[in-house]
Structures are given as C-alpha cells and as structure tokens.
Design an enzyme around this catalytic site. Sequence first.
Site, PDB file in Angstrom:
ATOM      1  N   HIS A  32       0.825  -1.197   0.000  1.00  0.00           N
ATOM      2  CA  HIS A  32       0.000   0.000   0.000  1.00  0.00           C
ATOM      3  C   HIS A  32       0.865   1.256   0.000  1.00  0.00           C
ATOM      4  O   HIS A  32       1.980   1.244   0.506  1.00  0.00           O
ATOM      5  CB  HIS A  32      -0.912   0.023   1.229  1.00  0.00           C
ATOM      6  CG  HIS A  32      -1.780  -1.180   1.350  1.00  0.00           C
ATOM      7  ND1 HIS A  32      -2.088  -1.740   2.565  1.00  0.00           N
ATOM      8  CD2 HIS A  32      -2.405  -1.949   0.422  1.00  0.00           C
ATOM      9  CE1 HIS A  32      -2.880  -2.785   2.392  1.00  0.00           C
ATOM     10  NE2 HIS A  32      -3.066  -2.948   1.091  1.00  0.00           N
ATOM     11  N   LYS A  73       5.971   6.112   8.079  1.00  0.00           N
ATOM     12  CA  LYS A  73       5.412   5.175   9.058  1.00  0.00           C
ATOM     13  C   LYS A  73       6.509   4.643   9.972  1.00  0.00           C
ATOM     14  O   LYS A  73       7.657   4.495   9.560  1.00  0.00           O
ATOM     15  CB  LYS A  73       4.760   3.980   8.345  1.00  0.00           C
ATOM     16  CG  LYS A  73       3.583   4.347   7.469  1.00  0.00           C
ATOM     17  CD  LYS A  73       3.052   3.130   6.739  1.00  0.00           C
ATOM     18  CE  LYS A  73       1.883   3.499   5.838  1.00  0.00           C
ATOM     19  NZ  LYS A  73       1.421   2.332   5.067  1.00  0.00           N
ATOM     20  N   TYR A 124       1.410   0.638  13.893  1.00  0.00           N
ATOM     21  CA  TYR A 124       2.241   1.619  13.212  1.00  0.00           C
ATOM     22  C   TYR A 124       1.676   3.012  13.324  1.00  0.00           C
ATOM     23  O   TYR A 124       0.482   3.221  13.401  1.00  0.00           O
ATOM     24  CB  TYR A 124       2.513   1.229  11.759  1.00  0.00           C
ATOM     25  CG  TYR A 124       1.318   1.181  10.838  1.00  0.00           C
ATOM     26  CD1 TYR A 124       0.991   2.276  10.042  1.00  0.00           C
ATOM     27  CD2 TYR A 124       0.550   0.041  10.747  1.00  0.00           C
ATOM     28  CE1 TYR A 124      -0.092   2.215   9.182  1.00  0.00           C
ATOM     29  CE2 TYR A 124      -0.526  -0.025   9.890  1.00  0.00           C
ATOM     30  CZ  TYR A 124      -0.846   1.076   9.103  1.00  0.00           C
ATOM     31  OH  TYR A 124      -1.921   1.023   8.262  1.00  0.00           O
ATOM     32  N   ASP A 156      -6.517  -6.341  -1.902  1.00  0.00           N
ATOM     33  CA  ASP A 156      -5.131  -6.696  -2.205  1.00  0.00           C
ATOM     34  C   ASP A 156      -5.048  -7.729  -3.324  1.00  0.00           C
ATOM     35  O   ASP A 156      -4.128  -7.693  -4.144  1.00  0.00           O
ATOM     36  CB  ASP A 156      -4.414  -7.202  -0.954  1.00  0.00           C
ATOM     37  CG  ASP A 156      -4.105  -6.079   0.028  1.00  0.00           C
ATOM     38  OD1 ASP A 156      -4.159  -4.894  -0.366  1.00  0.00           O
ATOM     39  OD2 ASP A 156      -3.804  -6.384   1.195  1.00  0.00           O
TER      40      ASP A 156
END
Length: 183
Positions: free
Chosen positions: A60, A70, A130, A169
């Site tokens: 992503h 991140k 995250y 996905d």
Amino acid sequence: MTPLGSGGLLLIEPPVYQDERGEFFESWNERTFAGLGIPVRFVQDNQSLSLRRGTLRGIHFQTGGFAQAKLIRCTSGAIQDAAVDLRKESPDYLRVFTVDLSADDVRMLFIPRGFGHGFLTLADHTIVQYKADAFYEPGSEGSIRWDDPVLGIDWKLPEGMTPILSQKDAAAPYLRSISKNPA
C-alpha cells in the site's frame, strides 16, 4: 539505528531496560527520534490483527501530499515487512527492503514518505502497530500487487502456500499498469 539503502529507511533498535519485573523501552520519543534525524510528527496510530499465519497485507501507499511516513512494530507474533522505494528520483527506486519484526524483539522499521509498504504474517494471532505522519486519505490510496514480477519480493511463504489476501489486495494492479505516480 541501521540505515537500509540510501533513502531514509531505518531499522531501529531502541535500548531495552530490564530488571526482575520485565523490561521497558521507548517505542516513540519525538526528541530522541529528531536527534536520530527523524523529525516527524505522527498524527495517526494504526493496529492490525491477523488471525492466521500467511496473511499478507499490502503493498500500500498514498500519493502526493497524503504520502505517509510510518513507524512499524510487531507487538504479537512475527512478520516479514517489505518496503519498496517508489520515489523515481531515488537511487534505490523500485528496490525492495525486507526485515523480520517480531514480538520477541523491539526492532522497529521507519519508512519515509514515498515508499510502498506491506507485510506477511509469520505466526498466528499477529498484531502490527504503526504510526503515520499523515492521515489516511482514500482518494490518494494506491496499491501494488503482492507478487509483482518487477519487484520480485521473496515472501517467506512455504512451498505451495498461497497468502491470505483481502479482496482489495487480491485485485491490486501490477506496477506497469498503475496510472498515478506512486511517489
């Protein structure tokens, strides 16, 4: 702190303080990270629980002003984390970096803006947490197919195993057919 490539991707191993009660470490300290050359302001914390080993999430990314840096860590189970440099001007453009993260260590991966990100769970009941420095923006979201031959990611899937994917996905496009610039 270990740099991975030339584009700001960092494997971070914070000091751990242990005694008879257990252990303590700082998973985020703005001053400490700024001193390491990571002057980032995180605005969103995310957590995912994957029930089964072999769950693959990603790859992503967000585009433009909504690109996200991140800070990834695994708090239960284990993952193979993959970051792909999608910045066309980078010497590491399209280079894939993989790192194993687990609840058994305190290693974290800092992923700067302009990277795609995904992970494969290596254990049942895996939790990944995250931080992101930009809010999620659905209109700026993109994804790349997990088995894209241009990237050639060597996922740690047992022979003959197909990963568990979300519908999104599973339908992700190959890099060659993405119309918007990923970085």
